[in-house]
Write a protein that holds these residues in place. Structure first.
Motif, PDB file in Angstrom:
ATOM      1  N   LEU A   4       0.837  -1.203   0.000  1.00 17.02           N
ATOM      2  CA  LEU A   4       0.000   0.000   0.000  1.00 17.02           C
ATOM      3  C   LEU A   4       0.875   1.257   0.000  1.00 17.02           C
ATOM      4  N   ALA A   5       1.962   1.226   0.771  1.00 19.55           N
ATOM      5  CA  ALA A   5       2.859   2.389   0.844  1.00 19.55           C
ATOM      6  C   ALA A   5       3.437   2.711  -0.534  1.00 19.55           C
ATOM      7  N   ILE A   6       3.870   1.685  -1.253  1.00 12.92           N
ATOM      8  CA  ILE A   6       4.450   1.917  -2.581  1.00 12.92           C
ATOM      9  C   ILE A   6       3.366   2.391  -3.553  1.00 12.92           C
ATOM     10  N   LYS A   7       2.195   1.764  -3.500  1.00 10.03           N
ATOM     11  CA  LYS A   7       1.108   2.125  -4.419  1.00 10.03           C
ATOM     12  C   LYS A   7       0.677   3.572  -4.235  1.00 10.03           C
ATOM     13  N   THR A   8       0.690   4.052  -2.985  1.00  6.62           N
ATOM     14  CA  THR A   8       0.138   5.381  -2.715  1.00  6.62           C
ATOM     15  C   THR A   8       1.237   6.413  -2.426  1.00  6.62           C
ATOM     16  N   ASN A   9       2.506   6.026  -2.637  1.00  3.68           N
ATOM     17  CA  ASN A   9       3.633   6.932  -2.333  1.00  3.68           C
ATOM     18  C   ASN A   9       3.524   7.494  -0.925  1.00  3.68           C
ATOM     19  N   SER A  10       3.319   6.594   0.026  1.00  2.00           N
ATOM     20  CA  SER A  10       3.086   7.035   1.399  1.00  2.00           C
ATOM     21  C   SER A  10       4.094   6.403   2.340  1.00  2.00           C
ATOM     22  N   GLY A  11       4.445   7.153   3.369  1.00  2.77           N
ATOM     23  CA  GLY A  11       5.354   6.635   4.385  1.00  2.77           C
ATOM     24  C   GLY A  11       4.689   5.565   5.226  1.00  2.77           C
TER      25      GLY A  11
ATOM     26  N   GLN B 135      10.395   7.734  18.594  1.00  3.61           N
ATOM     27  CA  GLN B 135       9.218   8.536  18.237  1.00  3.61           C
ATOM     28  C   GLN B 135       9.352   8.915  16.767  1.00  3.61           C
ATOM     29  N   ALA B 136       8.328   8.672  15.986  1.00  2.00           N
ATOM     30  CA  ALA B 136       8.435   8.954  14.560  1.00  2.00           C
ATOM     31  C   ALA B 136       7.085   9.385  14.004  1.00  2.00           C
ATOM     32  N   TYR B 137       7.115   9.902  12.771  1.00  6.01           N
ATOM     33  CA  TYR B 137       5.877  10.250  12.079  1.00  6.01           C
ATOM     34  C   TYR B 137       6.086  10.089  10.587  1.00  6.01           C
ATOM     35  N   VAL B 138       4.981  10.030   9.875  1.00  2.48           N
ATOM     36  CA  VAL B 138       5.043   9.888   8.422  1.00  2.48           C
ATOM     37  C   VAL B 138       5.066  11.280   7.809  1.00  2.48           C
ATOM     38  N   SER B 139       6.030  11.505   6.908  1.00  2.01           N
ATOM     39  CA  SER B 139       6.206  12.849   6.354  1.00  2.01           C
ATOM     40  C   SER B 139       5.772  12.944   4.900  1.00  2.01           C
TER      41      SER B 139
ATOM     42  N   ALA C 268      25.026   8.885  -1.032  1.00  2.00           N
ATOM     43  CA  ALA C 268      23.671   9.458  -0.970  1.00  2.00           C
ATOM     44  C   ALA C 268      22.665   8.491  -0.351  1.00  2.00           C
ATOM     45  N   LEU C 269      23.044   7.213  -0.201  1.00  2.00           N
ATOM     46  CA  LEU C 269      22.098   6.217   0.317  1.00  2.00           C
ATOM     47  C   LEU C 269      21.922   6.283   1.834  1.00  2.00           C
ATOM     48  N   HIS C 270      22.839   6.962   2.515  1.00  2.00           N
ATOM     49  CA  HIS C 270      22.780   6.997   3.986  1.00  2.00           C
ATOM     50  C   HIS C 270      21.407   7.475   4.480  1.00  2.00           C
ATOM     51  N   GLY C 271      20.812   6.690   5.370  1.00  2.00           N
ATOM     52  CA  GLY C 271      19.531   7.075   5.958  1.00  2.00           C
ATOM     53  C   GLY C 271      18.312   6.709   5.128  1.00  2.00           C
ATOM     54  N   SER C 272      18.524   5.927   4.064  1.00  2.00           N
ATOM     55  CA  SER C 272      17.381   5.546   3.214  1.00  2.00           C
ATOM     56  C   SER C 272      16.365   4.723   3.997  1.00  2.00           C
ATOM     57  N   ASP C 273      15.082   4.937   3.723  1.00  2.00           N
ATOM     58  CA  ASP C 273      14.034   4.152   4.368  1.00  2.00           C
ATOM     59  C   ASP C 273      13.679   2.949   3.492  1.00  2.00           C
ATOM     60  N   ALA C 274      12.688   2.183   3.938  1.00  2.00           N
ATOM     61  CA  ALA C 274      12.344   0.948   3.215  1.00  2.00           C
ATOM     62  C   ALA C 274      11.870   1.213   1.781  1.00  2.00           C
ATOM     63  N   PRO C 275      11.014   2.224   1.537  1.00  2.00           N
ATOM     64  CA  PRO C 275      10.622   2.476   0.141  1.00  2.00           C
ATOM     65  C   PRO C 275      11.822   2.792  -0.755  1.00  2.00           C
ATOM     66  N   ALA C 276      12.790   3.592  -0.249  1.00  2.00           N
ATOM     67  CA  ALA C 276      13.966   3.934  -1.055  1.00  2.00           C
ATOM     68  C   ALA C 276      14.840   2.696  -1.261  1.00  2.00           C
ATOM     69  N   THR C 277      14.993   1.899  -0.213  1.00  2.00           N
ATOM     70  CA  THR C 277      15.783   0.668  -0.327  1.00  2.00           C
ATOM     71  C   THR C 277      15.183  -0.241  -1.391  1.00  2.00           C
ATOM     72  N   SER C 278      13.861  -0.378  -1.357  1.00  2.00           N
ATOM     73  CA  SER C 278      13.217  -1.263  -2.331  1.00  2.00           C
ATOM     74  C   SER C 278      13.340  -0.695  -3.742  1.00  2.00           C
ATOM     75  N   LEU C 279      13.357   0.623  -3.865  1.00  2.00           N
ATOM     76  CA  LEU C 279      13.530   1.248  -5.178  1.00  2.00           C
ATOM     77  C   LEU C 279      14.909   0.912  -5.746  1.00  2.00           C
TER      78      LEU C 279
ATOM     79  N   LYS D 175       9.920  10.221   9.347  1.00  2.00           N
ATOM     80  CA  LYS D 175      10.970  10.937  10.082  1.00  2.00           C
ATOM     81  C   LYS D 175      10.992  10.448  11.530  1.00  2.00           C
ATOM     82  N   VAL D 176      12.201  10.293  12.036  1.00  2.00           N
ATOM     83  CA  VAL D 176      12.354   9.950  13.446  1.00  2.00           C
ATOM     84  C   VAL D 176      12.546  11.252  14.219  1.00  2.00           C
ATOM     85  N   ASP D 177      11.631  11.515  15.166  1.00  2.00           N
ATOM     86  CA  ASP D 177      11.730  12.721  15.996  1.00  2.00           C
ATOM     87  C   ASP D 177      12.823  12.550  17.031  1.00  2.00           C
ATOM     88  N   SER D 178      12.811  11.403  17.692  1.00  2.00           N
ATOM     89  CA  SER D 178      13.745  11.199  18.796  1.00  2.00           C
ATOM     90  C   SER D 178      13.851   9.708  19.097  1.00  2.00           C
ATOM     91  N   PHE D 179      14.932   9.361  19.775  1.00  2.00           N
ATOM     92  CA  PHE D 179      15.084   7.995  20.267  1.00  2.00           C
ATOM     93  C   PHE D 179      15.511   8.083  21.716  1.00  2.00           C
TER      94      PHE D 179
END
Lengths: 318, 263
Positions: free
Chosen positions: A103-110, A139-143, B89-100, B227-231
């Motif tokens: 769903l995330a890939i389909k909708t370009n969503s975090g 703590q995180a959020y979708v951007s 440029a890959l540093h910090g990539s999330d799962a969607p970017a990794t899969s791309l 985005k990660v706010d804090s850990f």
């Protein structure tokens, strides 16, 4: 208020407890809309209304069930496009996370997985996750896009908020590509009569120290009304089914009480139970790392300690 | 038969894993890294499949320079060649970017002959999201047959056993397909001395984002969709009371459970 889509996890209309938790969390973020895919809606209707669903999107199972994951992601993508929800909440099962991924890939969503808490925030939902085997919280959020969040079982206490949802039958088109992985056989798990490991308030697990005899673990669990878990060592030895494995590659549980019997407490096991509210261990080895985590520990032989405790509980309950 | 296995180089779970305070990403320098234990099952399964017929196993990873060690270990086990996607440029990539990035790399590998299977582990041992396999299937338009505890190949199709929460399913799909495997599927081999020597001569290609035609602005920390706010380090659990069983351990255990109202 914006809608929040909640994917209903059910077996033939029997709604799993995690869905009630998601509906409860969804009410913090907006108006919960339950997405019910498959047959058996009549059995589910009461529960979904009781936990506050304002709307139900009902999708017939014909083109969805019988295939792995991909069609469900297409259903949700079509609903996301149409309703522009404030968030999509899905249970953190293996299937739930895979649906969320597509769903995330389909909708370009975090996508945020395995949240243990979700709260409304200025820029959208704020999540809490427990990472590195429970050693850190994040703590995180979708951007970007629609926040897609998978939530671990037992992350919220389900609270009732009775509503009479408007039910809409939704026609969706499922692509042929999504139907390429077919489920050709389904064998339901044998019923043990014990609570589901993911949902149980109390979990009693056995490990190497059982030497393959889980009977004292099961008897103690039954006296407490608990689910039974097993360490990877016990599962690899063939002593208990993999479906009961607690740990990094099994279930990650977060019950009110976790009892580890004959389990040393390797990092992989801790990853599956460290966020339990109260932890108790019984182990012959006073140096076992599990004792670092416990609220109460007994250094002793589980074959002596558990039967005595079981008998005492049965007496106490009278 | 051509199989691409995606592997990840991760901080050792036995080490003191933490985050970089500067940007909230996983600390990959303070802790020794290694091939994610759960990816060994994917490498092993690929090797078993080509050994049963014929073919080659290409190992693919994305990560910093040290990530080549994950490829090297796979080559020592018996894989035939490796591809390392390496780019600052890959540093910090999330799962969607990794899969791309992985999807683009697989397409480039396919240019030399279409892979019959892409195999991954069930999850990484650091991020543990377990979502990249499904994302890869989505991006590549491949049938997704994931969380396999058993894989069978026959007549242009792949069939797996998937042990779910409420049932065990048998799932079948035409190849090419994307398969992820659990730690129940096999017993990964240890590299032999011969394997370790042979691996030194096996080819490893290093590709940058430019080689894949991926814009650097699509990957990395700034482009992440979350985005990660804090850990925060969870305070260590306070050790409670430990008693030694002197014939009354079970009773004492129940007294504790009663005091906490579990009984």
């Amino acid at each position: 208020m914006a809608e929040v889509l909640v994917l209903v996890d059910h077996v033939d209309g029997a709604v799993r407890k995690t869905t009630n938790e998601l509906l409860t969390l969804a009410r913090r973020l907006g108006e919960p809309s339950a997405v019910f895919i498959g047959d058996g809606y009549d059995a589910a209707a009461d529960t979904l209304g009781r936990f506050g669903a304002q709307k139900v999107y009902k999708i017939a199972g014909a083109d969805v069930e019988g295939y792995l994951v991909a069609p469900k992601a297409e259903v949700l993508a079509q609903l996301v496009e149409r309703t522009q929800p404030a968030a999509v909440l899905i249970g953190s099962s293996a299937e739930g996370k895979e649906i969320a991924a597509r769903l995330a890939i389909k909708t370009n969503s975090g996508l945020i997985t395995d949240a243990v808490d979700v709260q409304p925030g200025e820029g959208g939902p704020q999540t809490t996750q427990s990472v590195f085997a429970g050693g850190f919280t994040v703590q995180a959020y979708v951007s970007k896009g629609t926040p897609i969040i998978t939530v671990k079982p037992n992350s919220a206490s389900p609270e009732e908020a009775p509503a009479s949802p408007a039910v809409e039958d939704v026609d969706v088109t499922i692509s042929d590509a999504a139907k390429s992985a077919r489920i050709v056989e389904t064998k339901p798990r044998e019923k043990t009569g014990r609570p589901d490991l993911n949902e149980a308030a109390i979990v009693v697990s056995g490990g190497r120290g059982t030497s393959g005899d889980f009977s004292p673990v099961e008897a103690f669990a039954d006296a407490l009304g608990a689910a039974v878990g097993a360490s990877r060592a016990a599962v690899d030895a063939g002593w208990y089914p993999h479906s009961n494995q607690v740990g990094q590659t099994g279930k990650q549980v977060s019950p009110q009480l976790y009892v580890a019997a004959g389990i040393s407490g390797a990092i992989q096991h801790r990853a599956g139970m460290q966020t339990s509210k109260t932890i108790v261990a019984i182990n012959k080895d006073s140096e076992a790392p599990i004792f670092e985590l416990v609220d109460f520990g007994v250094v002793g032989d589980l074959f002596q300690v558990l039967p005595q405790a079981t008998e005492k509980i049965i007496q106490t309950k009278g | 038969m051509k199989i691409v296995v995606c592997v990840k180089y991760v901080p050792d779970a036995q080490g003191e894993r933490t985050f970089n305070a500067s940007d909230n990403t996983t600390d990959r320098t303070g802790v020794d890294g290694l091939l994610s234990e759960l990816d060994e099952y994917a490498v092993e399964e690929a090797l078993k499949i080509v050994e049963a017929s014929e073919g080659e196993v290409v190992v693919l990873t994305m990560g910093p320079e040290d990530a080549e060690q994950a490829i090297r270990k796979s080559l020592q086990m018996g894989a035939h060649s490796g591809v390392h996607i390496l780019d600052d440029a890959l540093h910090g990539s999330d799962a969607p970017a990794t899969s791309l990035v992985l999807a683009k790399a697989i397409e480039k590998i396919n240019a030399d002959g279409q892979a019959d299977l892409v195999i991954t582990g069930m999850a990484s041992t650091d991020g543990t999201m377990s979502v990249v396999p499904a994302m890869l299937a989505e991006r590549l338009g491949l049938p997704q047959v994931t969380m396999a505890s058993e894989v069978k190949l026959e007549d242009g199709s792949v069939t797996i056993r998937r042990d779910g929460d409420v049932s065990t399913e048998t799932i079948t799909a035409p190849v090419p397909a994307l398969v992820s495997v659990t730690d129940q599927i096999n017993e990964p081999r240890y590299p032999s001395f011969k394997g370790i020597m042979a691996a030194k001569k096996k080819p490893v290609q290093t590709w940058s984002l430019a080689d894949l035609g991926v814009d650097a602005g699509e990957v990395g920390l700034d482009a992440a969709w979350t985005k990660v706010d804090s850990f925060a380090q969870r305070p260590p659990r306070q050790q409670g009371e430990i008693v030694t069983d002197e014939g009354d351990g079970g009773q004492k255990l129940v007294e504790f459970l009663v005091s906490r109202k579990f009984v």
